[in-house]
Design an enzyme around this catalytic site. Structure first.
Site, PDB file in Angstrom:
ATOM      1  N   ASP A   1       0.864  -1.162   0.000  1.00 55.91           N
ATOM      2  CA  ASP A   1       0.000   0.000   0.000  1.00 55.91           C
ATOM      3  C   ASP A   1       0.908   1.221   0.000  1.00 55.91           C
ATOM      4  O   ASP A   1       1.653   1.472   0.960  1.00 55.91           O
ATOM      5  CB  ASP A   1      -0.936   0.037   1.201  1.00 55.91           C
ATOM      6  CG  ASP A   1      -2.010   1.104   0.984  1.00 55.91           C
ATOM      7  OD1 ASP A   1      -1.946   1.779  -0.071  1.00 55.91           O
ATOM      8  OD2 ASP A   1      -2.899   1.246   1.824  1.00 55.91           O
TER       9      ASP A   1
HETATM   10  C1  BGC Z   1      -4.712   3.501   0.220  1.00 60.28           C
HETATM   11  C2  BGC Z   1      -5.064   2.329  -0.671  1.00 60.28           C
HETATM   12  C3  BGC Z   1      -5.067   2.761  -2.114  1.00 60.28           C
HETATM   13  C4  BGC Z   1      -3.726   3.375  -2.441  1.00 60.28           C
HETATM   14  C5  BGC Z   1      -3.588   3.806  -3.888  1.00 60.28           C
HETATM   15  C6  BGC Z   1      -3.486   4.249  -0.249  1.00 60.28           C
HETATM   16  O1  BGC Z   1      -3.284   5.414   0.451  1.00 60.28           O
HETATM   17  O2  BGC Z   1      -4.545   3.039   1.535  1.00 60.28           O
HETATM   18  O3  BGC Z   1      -6.302   1.784  -0.304  1.00 60.28           O
HETATM   19  O4  BGC Z   1      -5.358   1.665  -2.937  1.00 60.28           O
HETATM   20  O5  BGC Z   1      -3.532   4.509  -1.620  1.00 60.28           O
HETATM   21  O6  BGC Z   1      -4.339   4.901  -4.180  1.00 60.28           O
END
Ligand code: BGC
Length: 757
Positions: A300
């Protein structure tokens, strides 16, 4: 354009032949004459050839995912993504959509890099892409797996028509903590329902053929236990027993593996002292070895870099080492694989084989999507024109918004309203396009496309002169300048409809709250209107359970609509004026106050259970200042009609382990509206080697019934459904006495019991 599309991969393969072995020639012949087929042997031989000729840098490029400058949810590490694509250092991109933009970026990879390996485009397509459906928590309240799968199918169709290959969804984090803003993205608190919804979403996104141009890769996130941060504060520490992890938090992830999910995303948090993005136990021992997951794992965002502030790596280089050795294949946005993997291999901390294995998992999915036969096959202007926001998609979103709404209160049949009443429509969310679609709205338009409640009401009210509107207050301020207008229009109306709640940014990522009352001075306005003595209907839009004790005591009707999406205003009007009947049921318990959180239905008995109706009990598991019970329990939701449960029966009283437990119950619509009911089956194991919950959801079925119609609903359980983690952590059922419950929510239940021997 077509010719160019065929020639590009041909050059890539040609390059493969000139620099490689006989095996490569086989791959070339197969791939240049026919596009991808479903033959694994052909794919494996192609990937053998390709990975043999790739340099270490090219392989590391495949392990790197970077955002464009379109959107970000965290720190941007590299603004230079276009050059990095050309240099082959970035093999995957997120936050890019539209045929034009994805084609432009794909060209950078395909026309500039040595092997012309196509980019993979990922994006957060969570509850719709252009046509926005209700937020995921709202969709879960429909308990309608087919509709949920269809919503994901539509999202995938629209996203893939705009060049996207991969969605960062479904989010399958169980959560029992409404303070945590990300409950809005999940399917609520229950492990069984959460797992069923997780599978439905994977099926919807991925379809049954990844090669089809209307399917996308799905991504189970955030692995693992992200929904249990201490005190509900986002990104916070998670500390829980192995039993709890495996009983409650892991099963929805396992369910996605069983449904064929192709990718996993790690979580930001640590789990029992080890950050999820450097957690070999989770990523290798459980995910790969126990569950047999074959796809790839992405971090993530910058969660590899975050191993440094977590305090388990001294610098980014060591963080990269920990992550790849734990089992992370792709680095999202952190740039640490790009910067350090080569050095780590030289230092002997990581092997090239590990990098090749990770790259091959990613290349396998690019192959399955058909990108090696045509890198532009998801960039088709005609499809893009035809498939976005079609009337069918909009109708499905409207239907899902109706199905997701939960009727929390309806005294004296205040709802539905007659269309010839004088209605005062008041509230900061009554004519608000921006917030009605919630957070994580992909390419959804917040400014022109969403239908507001006011617009929905205008279509229903027979005489427009009978509809009055004013905002009354803002979502989160102490401005009272419009209070008087609100009071004035309420005075001349027969009924007042107040549309209130949170702004979209108050739930979602990095949106934890400790006060779950209606924000700002919304409750003050409700109180002012209440003094007029008119019937009041409160329509709520919010991304989490709120604390609504006062509202429950003082409003005549309450309809929870979450953030209902692009067609929300029409759907709400359909429900309010009786053209549709609410059928949603809560998938998260609504607390009486924040002090009760975490609160959830499947609690254990404790050694000192408190019996609410018994005599005064001092030394019991209870609060002195508030009841143990929630305001609205899990599974709760009213309808304009009523349902009666009779003939709850099981086919035997004693079962052997291998026997099926056949259960039936008759449900009758005893009111005067056609309506849908979610029939819920719960179970309790009365005596076991470890403590177990008082109730656990085991099955459910949603049925539509005409007035006076009855249906016999049947469920079948096996001893697998009675299994749990025993003292030695083996997962099995134990002989003994069990209770079964059936009913309209987790509290109003008929009971029976049986023995397993
Ligand atoms: C979030 C994810 C997301 C990723 C990409 C992160 O900050 O926790 O859920 O898929 O960003 O946008």
């Amino acid at each position: 354009m077509k010719i160019k599309q065929l020639i590009i991969p041909f050059f890539a393969i040609l390059l493969a032949i000139t620099s490689c072995t006989e095996k490569t020639t086989v791959a070339k012949k197969d791939l240049s004459s026919t596009p991808e087929t479903k033959s694994d042997a052909k794919m494996e031989s192609f990937l053998d050839s390709l990975t043999k000729i790739m340099t270490l840098e090219e392989k590391i490029g495949q392990l790197t995912l970077m955002s464009t400058d379109w959107e970000k949810t965290g720190p941007t590490i590299n603004e230079n993504y276009k050059n990095l694509i050309k240099e082959g250092k970035v093999g995957n991109i997120f936050n890019a959509y539209s045929v034009k933009f994805t084609r432009e970026l794909q060209q950078l990879a395909v026309e500039n890099t040595r092997l012309k390996i196509p980019l993979l485009f990922g994006y957060d397509v969570i509850h719709g892409h252009r046509t926005i459906f209700p937020i995921s928590l709202g969709e879960s309240a429909s308990w309608d797996l087919k509709a949920i799968e269809n919503a994901a199918r539509i999202a995938a169709t629209e996203a893939s028509a705009e060049g996207i290959h991969w969605t960062f969804a479904p989010m399958v984090d169980i959560s029992r903590d409404a303070r945590w803003g990300r409950v809005s993205e999940g399917a609520g608190e229950d492990v069984y329902l959460g797992s069923e919804i997780a599978k439905a979403r994977v099926r919807g996104f991925q379809g049954d053929d990844l090669f089809a141009t209307n399917t996308v890769l799905a991504c189970a996130k955030h692995y693992a236990a992200y929904g249990a941060p201490i005190a509900g504060r986002d990104y916070n520490t998670v500390d829980m027993s192995e039993r709890e992890l495996r009983t409650t938090y892991l099963p929805p992830f396992k369910a996605t593996v069983d449904a064929g999910v192709t990718t996993f995303m790690t979580a930001f948090n640590d789990v029992n002292g080890v950050p999820a993005s450097g957690n070999k136990y989770l990523l290798t021992d459980i995910l790969r070895e126990e569950w047999g997951f074959e796809g790839f794992v992405v971090t993530d965002y910058t969660s590899i870099n975050e191993l440094v502030p977590h305090g388990v790596a001294k610098d980014n280089k060591q963080a990269a080492e920990i992550a790849i050795n734990a089992g992370v294949d792709m680095d999202m946005q952190g740039g640490v694989y790009m910067d350090y993997l080569k050095e780590l291999i030289a230092d002997g901390k990581v092997t090239e084989h590990q990098v090749t294995t990770a790259a091959r998992k990613i290349l396998t999915l690019k192959y399955k999507l058909g990108l090696f036969s045509d890198p532009y096959r998801y960039c088709d202007e005609i499809r893009e024109k035809q498939l976005l926001m079609t009337p069918e998609h909009l109708e499905a979103a409207r239907d899902m918004a109706r199905k997701s709404a939960v009727l929390l209160k309806n005294s004296k049949q205040t709802l539905p309203l007659s269309k010839d009443k004088k209605v005062a429509l008041i509230g900061p969310l009554a004519n608000d396009k921006y917030n009605i679609i919630g957070s994580w709205t992909a390419a959804g338009d917040r400014y022109t496309k969403p239908v507001t409640v006011l617009e929905g009401f205008k279509e229903k009210i027979s005489n427009q002169a009978n509809l009055f509107f004013t905002q009354g207050c803002e979502i989160n301020s102490d401005n009272i300048s419009d209070f008087q207008n609100a009071i004035n229009i309420a005075k001349k109306s027969d009924v007042v409809v107040m549309v209130m709640g949170e702004s979209e940014g108050m739930s979602g990522e990095a949106a934890s709250r400790t006060n779950l009352d209606l924000p700002g001075n919304q409750k003050e306005l409700l109180k002012a209107i209440k003094k007029l003595g008119k019937p009041i209907v409160l329509v709520l839009m919010n991304g989490r359970p709120l604390t609504l004790e006062w509202e429950d005591a003082n409003m005549d009707a309450i309809l929870e609509t979450w953030y209902p999406g692009t067609m929300g205003g029409y759907a709400i009007a359909d429900l309010i004026f009786g053209d549709a009947n609410p059928s949603g049921k809560l998938t998260m318990t609504f607390p009486r106050n924040v002090g009760q959180i975490p609160i959830y239905y499947n609690v254990k008995n404790t050694g000192r259970p408190y019996e609410a109706n018994g005599p005064e009990q001092r030394y019991r598991s209870r609060y002195l200042d508030v009841a143990n019970s929630p305001l609205y329990p899990f599974g709760y939701g009213l309808s304009y009609t009523t349902f009666k449960y009779t003939n709850f029966a099981i086919d035997k009283k004693t079962y052997e382990f291998k026997e099926k437990i056949n259960i039936s119950v008759t449900v009758t619509n005893t009111g005067s509206f056609k309506g849908e009911e979610v029939v819920q089956l719960y179970m309790r194991d009365l005596v076991a080697s470890v403590t177990l919950p008082l109730k656990e959801l085991k099955r459910f079925e949603k049925v539509m019934l005409e007035p006076n119609e009855s249906k016999k609903i049947t469920f079948t359980l096996t001893s697998d459904d009675l299994a749990f983690y025993t003292q030695d952590m083996s997962f099995k059922a134990e002989a003994g006495e069990f209770k079964l419950f059936v009913g309209t929510n987790s509290e109003a239940l008929l009971e029976t019991n049986f023995t397993l021997k």
